[in-house]
Design a protein around this motif. Structure first.
Motif, PDB file in Angstrom:
ATOM      1  N   SER A  58       0.850  -1.180   0.000  1.00 33.86           N
ATOM      2  CA  SER A  58       0.000   0.000   0.000  1.00 33.86           C
ATOM      3  C   SER A  58       0.873   1.213   0.000  1.00 33.86           C
ATOM      4  CB  SER A  58      -0.884  -0.016   1.256  1.00 33.86           C
ATOM      5  OG  SER A  58      -1.553   1.201   1.426  1.00 33.86           O
ATOM      6  N   ALA A  59       0.487   2.221  -0.715  1.00 35.70           N
ATOM      7  CA  ALA A  59       1.311   3.426  -0.803  1.00 35.70           C
ATOM      8  C   ALA A  59       0.554   4.618  -0.272  1.00 35.70           C
ATOM      9  CB  ALA A  59       1.740   3.672  -2.234  1.00 35.70           C
ATOM     10  N   SER A  60       1.258   5.471   0.466  1.00 34.69           N
ATOM     11  CA  SER A  60       0.674   6.726   0.903  1.00 34.69           C
ATOM     12  C   SER A  60       0.739   7.698  -0.253  1.00 34.69           C
ATOM     13  CB  SER A  60       1.475   7.270   2.089  1.00 34.69           C
ATOM     14  OG  SER A  60       2.736   7.699   1.641  1.00 34.69           O
ATOM     15  N   SER A  75       5.752   4.937  -1.909  1.00 38.25           N
ATOM     16  CA  SER A  75       5.278   3.757  -2.614  1.00 38.25           C
ATOM     17  C   SER A  75       6.043   2.538  -2.160  1.00 38.25           C
ATOM     18  CB  SER A  75       5.432   3.924  -4.124  1.00 38.25           C
ATOM     19  OG  SER A  75       6.791   3.985  -4.486  1.00 38.25           O
ATOM     20  N   THR A  92       1.338  -4.790   4.179  1.00 37.66           N
ATOM     21  CA  THR A  92       1.289  -3.533   3.436  1.00 37.66           C
ATOM     22  C   THR A  92       2.291  -2.558   4.038  1.00 37.66           C
ATOM     23  OG1 THR A  92      -0.457  -2.615   4.839  1.00 37.66           O
ATOM     24  CG2 THR A  92      -1.151  -3.842   2.886  1.00 37.66           C
ATOM     25  N   THR A 136       3.262   1.640   4.175  1.00 37.13           N
ATOM     26  CA  THR A 136       2.908   3.039   3.904  1.00 37.13           C
ATOM     27  C   THR A 136       4.084   3.920   4.289  1.00 37.13           C
ATOM     28  OG1 THR A 136       0.588   2.560   4.412  1.00 37.13           O
ATOM     29  CG2 THR A 136       1.238   4.871   4.337  1.00 37.13           C
ATOM     30  N   THR A 137       4.443   4.860   3.428  1.00 40.93           N
ATOM     31  CA  THR A 137       5.651   5.673   3.636  1.00 40.93           C
ATOM     32  C   THR A 137       5.336   7.165   3.617  1.00 40.93           C
ATOM     33  OG1 THR A 137       6.864   3.976   2.417  1.00 40.93           O
ATOM     34  CG2 THR A 137       8.022   6.039   2.872  1.00 40.93           C
ATOM     35  N   ARG A 138       5.934   7.884   4.549  1.00 40.62           N
ATOM     36  CA  ARG A 138       5.894   9.358   4.539  1.00 40.62           C
ATOM     37  C   ARG A 138       7.336   9.853   4.416  1.00 40.62           C
ATOM     38  NH1 ARG A 138       4.116  11.628   9.551  1.00 40.62           N
ATOM     39  NH2 ARG A 138       4.053  13.590   8.420  1.00 40.62           N
ATOM     40  N   THR A 173       5.337   2.701   7.884  1.00 39.26           N
ATOM     41  CA  THR A 173       4.377   1.901   8.633  1.00 39.26           C
ATOM     42  C   THR A 173       4.186   0.557   7.944  1.00 39.26           C
ATOM     43  OG1 THR A 173       3.204   3.901   9.352  1.00 39.26           O
ATOM     44  CG2 THR A 173       2.043   1.796   9.564  1.00 39.26           C
ATOM     45  N   GLN A 233       2.180  -3.175   8.181  1.00 43.89           N
ATOM     46  CA  GLN A 233       1.034  -3.835   8.809  1.00 43.89           C
ATOM     47  C   GLN A 233       0.720  -5.126   8.068  1.00 43.89           C
ATOM     48  OE1 GLN A 233      -2.558  -1.518   8.803  1.00 43.89           O
ATOM     49  NE2 GLN A 233      -3.476  -2.666  10.480  1.00 43.89           N
ATOM     50  N   ILE A 277      10.867   0.140  -0.985  1.00 42.44           N
ATOM     51  CA  ILE A 277      10.241   1.349  -0.434  1.00 42.44           C
ATOM     52  C   ILE A 277      10.938   2.565  -1.031  1.00 42.44           C
ATOM     53  CG2 ILE A 277       9.728   2.623   1.673  1.00 42.44           C
ATOM     54  CD1 ILE A 277       9.937  -0.036   3.196  1.00 42.44           C
ATOM     55  N   LYS A 337       7.202   7.354  -4.363  1.00 52.01           N
ATOM     56  CA  LYS A 337       6.286   7.261  -5.501  1.00 52.01           C
ATOM     57  C   LYS A 337       6.974   6.766  -6.771  1.00 52.01           C
ATOM     58  CE  LYS A 337       4.395  11.385  -5.516  1.00 52.01           C
ATOM     59  NZ  LYS A 337       3.398  12.448  -5.855  1.00 52.01           N
TER      60      LYS A 337
END
Length: 438
Positions: free
Chosen positions: A212-214, A218, A238, A240-242, A292, A294, A402, A405
């Protein structure tokens, strides 16, 4: 070359940084007394990694990094042999080149053999002590020469050949092509002539797109499994990256190839991704990532490791440096759990847990996610990089790439660049430290 000369350069870097022994020791994850011994010449580190990290914290130049590594190699070579002058001379001779080193080693062998007394030859067999001494000294000399050669080669490969600031392994579009080789094997970066803006990862046995991508990050996942273990099942986690999170506003700077009159006021953290994209900004000196992970079901998935992959290195960007914090406004923030740091200037960057924090592996599930905070710093280079997460679940295992995008993260040194800040309540950027206009 003795430990004294190695320690002299360490002290010079430390004094120039203006940081105390306590502050440096905390960042290096070592005791203050140990750092004192290194800088006083009372001890030589057995590993070069803390030495390199100390140099980077003190903003050492690429030339100083090479010189420091050379002195450490020579000091390490004579460690434990301080009482043997000939052997110390052999190690010092390496600085003059392989020919000098080999001559010094041969001389040391001859002197040591004489010190052992007459060589006893019985039925064509040499004294065992002499043979062991010669073999040990020759191997030590060859090892030191090889280490010096590797430093020179690494510098030649990493330092830019032109003024573009682009590193090796970058495609025509400035983006790498990355191919994963499946479970149990390492991934490699290769130059690509394609203008595709994305990184890709695949597994040789079987792969499935998951992750899953924020909005600002990505993840591309690949999985593989033992025969009969459900190789076609989706990746069980999944990510999620910031990539533009902030520890606090005062610590965050961006390099922008624009003058202060062409840059919008600093954003709040939530708006940072859009602000960065609008200005073509690059994280300056330090980049803070929030990752993150999960699980997608009740089964437990083990996050085995998080590996740093360098795509390319070049000279630091010669752009203006813009600070996100406002002068006079207090800043600060605690260190979160699962915090890691990575020295991007290192030849082989690796995640290091902050003091008191646990290292990998970790376990995740749908009801028990993990959040990792990565602080990546660079001072001597403009670095393009990404992370590779390795996971396992029963007989299945795989990797997740990771990035930002589909593009590698980018962090550049900012030493010596023009600094600008935006006064609280002001209307324009101004030189850092200047008094606000009335």
């Amino acid at each position: 070359m003795s430990a004294t000369e190695f320690a002299e350069l360490l002290r010079e870097l430390k004094e120039r940084s203006g940081l105390s022994y306590g502050m440096l020791a905390k960042r290096l994850h070592m005791s203050t007394s140990t750092l004192h011994r290194y800088c006083n010449g009372d001890a030589v580190p057995t590993d070069y990694a803390p030495v390199e990290r100390l140099a980077r914290l003190c903003k050492a130049s690429p030339q100083e990094l090479v010189e420091l590594h050379r002195r450490w190699v020579l000091a390490d070579a004579v460690r434990g042999r301080k009482g043997t002058t000939a052997e110390a001379d052999a190690a010092a001779g390496v600085a003059g080149g392989e020919a000098v080193a080999e001559t010094a080693v041969v001389d040391a062998v001859a002197e040591d053999a004489m010190a052992l007394g007459p060589v006893v030859v019985a039925a064509g067999v040499r004294d065992e002590r002499t043979r062991r001494t010669r073999r040990s000294l020759v191997l030590a000399g060859v090892g030191v020469v090889a280490a010096i050669g590797s430093v020179a080669l690494a510098l030649a490969l990493t330092l830019p050949s032109g003024g573009s600031g682009e590193g090796d392994g970058v495609s025509a579009a400035g983006t790498p092509s990355v191919q994963g080789r499946g479970a149990g094997s390492t991934s490699s970066s290769s130059a690509s002539a394609s203008a595709s803006p994305s990184l890709s990862a695949s597994a040789s046995a079987s792969a499935s797109a998951s992750g899953s991508a924020s909005p600002s990050g990505s993840a591309t996942a690949g999985s593989s499994a033992a025969p009969g273990a459900g190789a076609d099942d989706p990746v069980p986690l999944t990510v999620t990256t910031r990539p533009y999170a902030w520890v606090d506003p005062c610590s965050q700077h961006y390099l922008i190839e624009r003058g202060p009159g062409q840059v919008a006021p600093p954003p709040v953290e939530q708006d940072a991704p859009a602000w960065v994209a609008r200005h073509g900004a690059v994280s300056a000196g330090e980049q803070y990532l929030e990752v993150t992970v999960q699980g997608t079901g009740e089964e437990t998935v083990v996050v085995d490791s998080l590996t740093v992959r360098t795509v390319g290195k070049g000279a630091p960007l010669a752009w203006n440096d813009y600070a996100m914090g406002y002068p006079g406004v207090g800043c600060g923030g605690g260190v979160p759990t699962r915090a890691f740091s990575v020295a991007l200037d290192a030849e082989r960057p690796a995640l290091v847990p902050e003091a008191g924090h646990k290292n990998f592996p970790f376990k995740v599930s749908e009801s028990d996610p993990e959040v990792y905070y990565v602080t990546a710093d660079a001072s001597a280079y403009d670095v393009r990089w990404y992370l590779e997460l390795s996971w396992s679940s029963g007989a299945r295992h795989g990797t997740v790439t990771i990035d930002d995008k589909g593009r590698p993260f980018r962090t550049s040194g900012e030493n010596g660049r023009p600094d600008y800040e935006f006064p609280l309540g002001g209307s324009a950027w101004g030189p850092a430290g200047a008094s606000p206009a009335p």
